[in-house]
Motif scaffolding. Structure first.
Motif, PDB file in Angstrom:
ATOM      1  N   ARG A 210       0.817  -1.215   0.000  1.00 31.60           N
ATOM      2  CA  ARG A 210       0.000   0.000   0.000  1.00 31.60           C
ATOM      3  C   ARG A 210       0.850   1.263   0.000  1.00 31.60           C
ATOM      4  O   ARG A 210       0.380   2.324  -0.388  1.00 31.60           O
ATOM      5  N   LYS A 211       2.082   1.117   0.442  1.00 30.39           N
ATOM      6  CA  LYS A 211       2.996   2.254   0.415  1.00 30.39           C
ATOM      7  C   LYS A 211       4.418   1.737   0.269  1.00 30.39           C
ATOM      8  O   LYS A 211       4.703   0.559   0.536  1.00 30.39           O
ATOM      9  N   CYS A 212       5.304   2.613  -0.179  1.00 30.18           N
ATOM     10  CA  CYS A 212       6.692   2.209  -0.390  1.00 30.18           C
ATOM     11  C   CYS A 212       7.602   3.404  -0.165  1.00 30.18           C
ATOM     12  O   CYS A 212       7.143   4.529   0.045  1.00 30.18           O
ATOM     13  N   THR A 213       8.893   3.126  -0.207  1.00 30.96           N
ATOM     14  CA  THR A 213       9.904   4.170  -0.081  1.00 30.96           C
ATOM     15  C   THR A 213      10.736   4.202  -1.355  1.00 30.96           C
ATOM     16  O   THR A 213      11.221   3.161  -1.803  1.00 30.96           O
ATOM     17  N   LEU A 214      10.889   5.390  -1.934  1.00 26.49           N
ATOM     18  CA  LEU A 214      11.750   5.577  -3.100  1.00 26.49           C
ATOM     19  C   LEU A 214      13.028   6.250  -2.629  1.00 26.49           C
ATOM     20  O   LEU A 214      12.993   7.311  -2.002  1.00 26.49           O
ATOM     21  N   ARG A 215      14.171   5.616  -2.917  1.00 29.44           N
ATOM     22  CA  ARG A 215      15.462   6.141  -2.469  1.00 29.44           C
ATOM     23  C   ARG A 215      16.301   6.518  -3.686  1.00 29.44           C
ATOM     24  O   ARG A 215      16.505   5.699  -4.585  1.00 29.44           O
ATOM     25  N   ASN A 216      16.787   7.757  -3.722  1.00 28.64           N
ATOM     26  CA  ASN A 216      17.612   8.190  -4.853  1.00 28.64           C
ATOM     27  C   ASN A 216      19.074   7.816  -4.625  1.00 28.64           C
ATOM     28  O   ASN A 216      19.441   7.334  -3.542  1.00 28.64           O
ATOM     29  N   PRO A 217      19.961   8.006  -5.612  1.00 31.33           N
ATOM     30  CA  PRO A 217      21.367   7.607  -5.459  1.00 31.33           C
ATOM     31  C   PRO A 217      22.095   8.308  -4.315  1.00 31.33           C
ATOM     32  O   PRO A 217      23.127   7.822  -3.850  1.00 31.33           O
ATOM     33  N   SER A 218      21.561   9.454  -3.863  1.00 28.68           N
ATOM     34  CA  SER A 218      22.187  10.171  -2.753  1.00 28.68           C
ATOM     35  C   SER A 218      21.791   9.600  -1.400  1.00 28.68           C
ATOM     36  O   SER A 218      22.345   9.986  -0.376  1.00 28.68           O
TER      37      SER A 218
ATOM     38  N   ASP B  14      18.661   9.844  -0.157  1.00 27.67           N
ATOM     39  CA  ASP B  14      17.466  10.522   0.348  1.00 27.67           C
ATOM     40  C   ASP B  14      16.231   9.698  -0.016  1.00 27.67           C
ATOM     41  O   ASP B  14      16.184   9.064  -1.074  1.00 27.67           O
ATOM     42  N   CYS B  15      15.223   9.740   0.862  1.00 28.01           N
ATOM     43  CA  CYS B  15      14.045   8.878   0.681  1.00 28.01           C
ATOM     44  C   CYS B  15      12.744   9.677   0.618  1.00 28.01           C
ATOM     45  O   CYS B  15      12.622  10.729   1.262  1.00 28.01           O
ATOM     46  N   TRP B  16      11.809   9.162  -0.150  1.00 29.81           N
ATOM     47  CA  TRP B  16      10.479   9.739  -0.287  1.00 29.81           C
ATOM     48  C   TRP B  16       9.447   8.639  -0.050  1.00 29.81           C
ATOM     49  O   TRP B  16       9.543   7.553  -0.629  1.00 29.81           O
ATOM     50  N   GLY B  17       8.451   8.921   0.782  1.00 32.61           N
ATOM     51  CA  GLY B  17       7.375   7.982   1.007  1.00 32.61           C
ATOM     52  C   GLY B  17       6.292   8.167  -0.047  1.00 32.61           C
ATOM     53  O   GLY B  17       5.842   9.299  -0.287  1.00 32.61           O
TER      54      GLY B  17
END
Length: 264
Positions: free
Chosen positions: A42-50, A52-55
């Motif tokens: 239902r939800k996830c975390t997107l992590r960039n190469p640096s 940093d994370c976005w829900g």
């Protein structure tokens, strides 16, 4: 086979070309859902190469599973554009590591994209990144995205207007890194860390990473310095090399000078 390479090859991944109304939502390929092991995310975390994370929340629709609530923020913070190409690596759980490529098929420089976006909104004098390597000392008026800051020093220095994605990692301009011996002409790291000093005298050891494109980035330690000094997006920071491997920070908050450097 190299263990890191083997791990990368075994990591489930899917690719997405940004077209249409990508800024509103993005569909996860139906064939990829099997990698969730029968779980309904239902939800996830997107992590960039640096790092940093976005829900982001996921929404199931008739035509598939989509990144939905929170996806617009990820798009905005990374200045994603029509024609960009994203790779989502799924290591299990609810986390995706996201690598962004632009239309040249090279990894996207988000800071450069931010500068271009800022220049479109500001007048021709506005820049995010100002670098001065001059002697003897003279007064420099640095034009940043939030205005002008006055700074005077004999030392090498550069400025950054903090963005959200700079809170944990920050790039040092290439020619500054070369001039200060942080990286060799061949692009090899010459130092592993630098010391950051704030206006009150506190210090942090920040780790340096040299990317494949020879950009030098400050990582662990920089984020702690940001939090301790309550540096916010939009604040301007002058980084002055007071000696080899030591950077004095001068913080300008919303065009208000919080620290006046002593003329050397």
């Amino acid at each position: 086979m190299d263990e890191k390479l083997k791990e990368a090859l075994e990591t489930p991944a899917f690719r997405a070309l940004l077209v249409g109304d990508f800024s509103k939502h993005l569909r996860i390929p139906s064939a990829f859902i099997k990698n969730f092991g029968g779980r309904s995310l239902r939800k996830c975390t997107l992590r960039n190469p640096s790092g940093d994370c976005w829900g982001v929340k996921l929404k199931q629709k008739e035509d598939g599973l989509f990144f939905r609530k929170g996806w617009k923020v990820f798009v905005k913070d990374h200045f994603l554009e029509h024609g960009d190409f994203l790779v989502f690596e799924y290591g299990g759980g609810s986390e995706f590591d996201v690598t962004i490529f632009d239309r040249t098929c090279c990894e996207k420089n988000v800071e450069e994209a931010a500068r271009r976006a800022s220049s479109n909104l500001a007048d021709s004098r506005t820049v995010d990144d100002v670098v001065r390597i001059e002697r003897p000392a003279s007064v420099h008026l640095a034009e940043t995205s939030s205005g002008s800051v006055l700074f005077k020093s004999e030392n090498t220095w550069f400025t950054k207007t903090l963005k959200k994605f700079n809170r944990n990692i920050l790039t040092i301009p290439k020619h500054v890194a070369l001039a200060e011996g942080l990286v060799s002409d061949a692009g090899l790291p010459s130092r592993e860390t630098v010391t950051l000093q704030d206006p009150t005298g506190r210090s942090w050891l920040a780790q340096l990473h040299v990317r494949a494109d020879r950009r030098v980035q400050m990582a662990r330690g920089w984020g702690a310095c940001v939090r301790a000094n309550e540096i916010s997006p939009g604040d301007d920071v002058v980084f002055e090399f007071v000696k080899r491997g030591v950077l004095q920070l001068h913080i300008f908050r919303g065009n208000v000078l919080t620290y006046i450097p002593r003329c050397l």
